[in-house]
Motif scaffolding. Structure first.
Motif, PDB file in Angstrom:
ATOM      1  N   SER A   6       5.472 -28.076   3.831  1.00  0.00           N
ATOM      2  CA  SER A   6       5.664 -26.799   3.438  1.00  0.00           C
ATOM      3  C   SER A   6       7.255 -26.839   2.889  1.00  0.00           C
ATOM      4  O   SER A   6       7.996 -27.436   3.364  1.00  0.00           O
ATOM      5  CB  SER A   6       5.311 -25.831   4.423  1.00  0.00           C
ATOM      6  OG  SER A   6       6.307 -26.085   5.712  1.00  0.00           O
ATOM      7  N   GLY A   7       7.329 -25.676   2.104  1.00  0.00           N
ATOM      8  CA  GLY A   7       8.416 -25.320   1.505  1.00  0.00           C
ATOM      9  C   GLY A   7       8.941 -23.904   2.188  1.00  0.00           C
ATOM     10  O   GLY A   7       8.411 -23.180   2.713  1.00  0.00           O
ATOM     11  N   ALA A   8      10.351 -23.962   2.150  1.00  0.00           N
ATOM     12  CA  ALA A   8      10.887 -22.857   2.700  1.00  0.00           C
ATOM     13  C   ALA A   8      12.176 -22.243   2.100  1.00  0.00           C
ATOM     14  O   ALA A   8      12.708 -22.782   1.440  1.00  0.00           O
ATOM     15  CB  ALA A   8      11.476 -23.340   4.126  1.00  0.00           C
ATOM     16  N   ASP A  11       5.198  -9.598  -5.793  1.00  0.00           N
ATOM     17  CA  ASP A  11       4.074 -10.686  -5.700  1.00  0.00           C
ATOM     18  C   ASP A  11       4.374 -12.051  -5.863  1.00  0.00           C
ATOM     19  O   ASP A  11       3.770 -12.828  -6.788  1.00  0.00           O
ATOM     20  CB  ASP A  11       3.050 -10.128  -6.616  1.00  0.00           C
ATOM     21  CG  ASP A  11       1.726 -10.660  -6.323  1.00  0.00           C
ATOM     22  OD1 ASP A  11       1.435 -10.770  -5.179  1.00  0.00           O
ATOM     23  OD2 ASP A  11       0.886 -10.588  -7.215  1.00  0.00           O
ATOM     24  N   LEU A  12       5.350 -12.549  -5.002  1.00  0.00           N
ATOM     25  CA  LEU A  12       5.632 -13.924  -4.916  1.00  0.00           C
ATOM     26  C   LEU A  12       4.661 -14.914  -4.245  1.00  0.00           C
ATOM     27  O   LEU A  12       3.932 -14.537  -3.369  1.00  0.00           O
ATOM     28  CB  LEU A  12       6.798 -14.357  -4.284  1.00  0.00           C
ATOM     29  CG  LEU A  12       8.072 -13.302  -4.772  1.00  0.00           C
ATOM     30  CD1 LEU A  12       9.255 -13.590  -3.748  1.00  0.00           C
ATOM     31  CD2 LEU A  12       8.586 -13.780  -6.183  1.00  0.00           C
ATOM     32  N   PRO A  13       4.574 -16.005  -4.949  1.00  0.00           N
ATOM     33  CA  PRO A  13       3.236 -17.111  -4.304  1.00  0.00           C
ATOM     34  C   PRO A  13       3.903 -17.625  -2.997  1.00  0.00           C
ATOM     35  O   PRO A  13       4.136 -18.725  -2.603  1.00  0.00           O
ATOM     36  CB  PRO A  13       3.273 -18.024  -5.374  1.00  0.00           C
ATOM     37  CG  PRO A  13       4.486 -18.163  -6.146  1.00  0.00           C
ATOM     38  CD  PRO A  13       5.140 -16.644  -6.051  1.00  0.00           C
ATOM     39  N   GLU A  46       2.652 -24.819  -0.049  1.00  0.00           N
ATOM     40  CA  GLU A  46       2.743 -23.704   0.725  1.00  0.00           C
ATOM     41  C   GLU A  46       4.214 -23.336   0.554  1.00  0.00           C
ATOM     42  O   GLU A  46       4.800 -24.127   1.157  1.00  0.00           O
ATOM     43  CB  GLU A  46       2.001 -23.760   2.059  1.00  0.00           C
ATOM     44  CG  GLU A  46       2.268 -22.334   2.768  1.00  0.00           C
ATOM     45  CD  GLU A  46       1.472 -22.149   4.173  1.00  0.00           C
ATOM     46  OE1 GLU A  46       0.082 -22.660   3.998  1.00  0.00           O
ATOM     47  OE2 GLU A  46       1.906 -21.690   5.053  1.00  0.00           O
ATOM     48  N   VAL A  47       4.647 -22.065   0.788  1.00  0.00           N
ATOM     49  CA  VAL A  47       5.945 -21.608   0.706  1.00  0.00           C
ATOM     50  C   VAL A  47       6.221 -20.669   1.702  1.00  0.00           C
ATOM     51  O   VAL A  47       5.163 -19.512   1.585  1.00  0.00           O
ATOM     52  CB  VAL A  47       6.759 -21.337  -0.631  1.00  0.00           C
ATOM     53  CG1 VAL A  47       8.096 -21.047  -0.610  1.00  0.00           C
ATOM     54  CG2 VAL A  47       6.550 -22.506  -1.612  1.00  0.00           C
ATOM     55  N   MET A  65      12.480 -19.400  -9.761  1.00  0.00           N
ATOM     56  CA  MET A  65      13.199 -20.369  -8.648  1.00  0.00           C
ATOM     57  C   MET A  65      12.039 -21.227  -8.183  1.00  0.00           C
ATOM     58  O   MET A  65      11.760 -22.554  -7.986  1.00  0.00           O
ATOM     59  CB  MET A  65      13.833 -19.907  -7.671  1.00  0.00           C
ATOM     60  CG  MET A  65      14.462 -20.798  -6.675  1.00  0.00           C
ATOM     61  SD  MET A  65      13.429 -21.405  -5.531  1.00  0.00           S
ATOM     62  CE  MET A  65      13.327 -19.777  -4.363  1.00  0.00           C
ATOM     63  N   ILE A  66      10.731 -20.653  -7.693  1.00  0.00           N
ATOM     64  CA  ILE A  66       9.581 -21.245  -7.079  1.00  0.00           C
ATOM     65  C   ILE A  66       8.955 -22.165  -7.912  1.00  0.00           C
ATOM     66  O   ILE A  66       8.882 -23.131  -7.631  1.00  0.00           O
ATOM     67  CB  ILE A  66       8.694 -20.147  -6.455  1.00  0.00           C
ATOM     68  CG1 ILE A  66       9.354 -19.335  -5.223  1.00  0.00           C
ATOM     69  CG2 ILE A  66       7.259 -20.797  -5.837  1.00  0.00           C
ATOM     70  CD1 ILE A  66       8.575 -18.186  -4.538  1.00  0.00           C
TER      71      ILE A  66
END
Ligand code: SAM
Length: 291
Positions: free
Chosen positions: A50-52, A144-146, A121-122, A111-112
């Protein structure tokens, strides 16, 4: 473990090395307890793919644990003085990107797209600066960020309001604003002793899990939130009275009572007793009446 940044010993060592002085105005209370960090990471749903995203890495206490447990970390830090320190304390990790920017000004969506893989998945994880907790969370939710979830250390009193249930002292317009976008849960209360310096207020870890769909249908979100706010304008006043003040230019008290009666909501109730569904019905009726 002794080698981690989040211990009193290492933290003091780093602060001394750089003669760093805390800026209260930036909400700088650093975590010095590895146990608490383990809990945050576990509850945030972080895993090695995952991303953080972190807001306010400080000297890197949480960033380091994220780098160990996640695939990649991107952290926003506003305080220029912390950049060379982070470069030093996190030098053994190659999966961290530090962005020197005010989170409230940042284009997080862009940025994402740039920093994470399309299917990755972030999750957002942070020990937030308490002076801007609500603006930060509302910004991240409205855009509404992913991202799947937001797990944050915040002031206990604010966490209680965000996760509140109807008919409780903490339930209010902030509850509705947060729970419109997320399932909110207080994961644990945290003692002041895990921070350096210790804050003046109690803290909690709050987990917000993004909803796939809003829990209620509303014609106009801004209008819905305005009505909710109006219903809580004076907590001890009845719905009828709060709404009468709000609509004093448009509707008489009688019209307001009639509208409430027509949707089966007793006008002598208080805002704190209404469910999200009832607020939605109420907003919808006023919306139709005024258009
Ligand atoms: N994550 C570190 C820890 O847990 O030890 C530090 C947490 S401290 C409570 C909050 C951090 O947010 C500080 O490093 C502060 O400089 C930073 N900060 C404050 N306002 C910010 C903003 N608007 N944008 C980005 N970072 C900010």
């Amino acid at each position: 473990s002794m080698k981690y940044i989040a211990t009193p010993f290492r933290t003091k060592e780093i602060l001394n090395k750089y003669s760093f002085t805390f800026k209260k105005s930036l909400g700088q209370n650093f975590l010095i307890d590895s146990n608490i960090l383990r809990n945050i990471i576990r509850r945030a749903g972080i895993n090695d793919s995952s991303g953080a995203i972190e807001i306010g890495p400080g000297i890197g206490a949480l960033t380091e644990q994220l780098a160990i447990h996640a695939n990649k970390v991107v952290a926003y830090e506003i305080d220029q003085r912390l950049l060379p320190i982070l470069k030093d304390t996190l030098k053994t990790y190659d999966n961290i990107e530090i962005i020197h920017e005010d989170i409230l000004q940042a284009d997080v969506k862009k940025m994402i797209q740039e920093q994470f893989q399309r299917e990755q998945e972030v999750n957002i994880v942070a020990n937030l600066p308490y002076y801007i907790t609500t603006p930060i969370l509302m910004k991240l939710l409205r855009e509404d960020l992913p991202v799947s979830s937001i797990t944050v250390m915040i002031q206990k009193e604010v966490a209680d309001r965000m996760a509140a249930k109807p008919n409780s002292k903490s339930y209010g317009s902030l509850t509705i604003a947060i729970q419109y976008y997320t399932f909110a849960e207080v994961v644990m209360n945290v003692p002041k002793s895990v921070f350096m310096p210790q804050p003046n207020v109690d803290s909690s870890i709050l987990k917000l899990t993004k909803r796939d769909e809003p829990p209620v249908q509303v014609e106009d979100e801004d209008y819905f939130f305005q009505i909710v706010q109006a219903c809580f304008a004076q907590r001890r006043k009845t719905l009828r009275n709060n709404l009468s003040s709000h609509f004093k230019e448009q509707y008489t008290k009688e019209e307001i009572s009639e509208l409430l009666e027509s949707i089966g909501i007793d006008g002598i109730r208080r805002g704190e007793s209404l469910s999200m569904e009832e607020f939605a019905t109420l907003a919808s009726e006023f919306y139709k009446k005024s258009s």
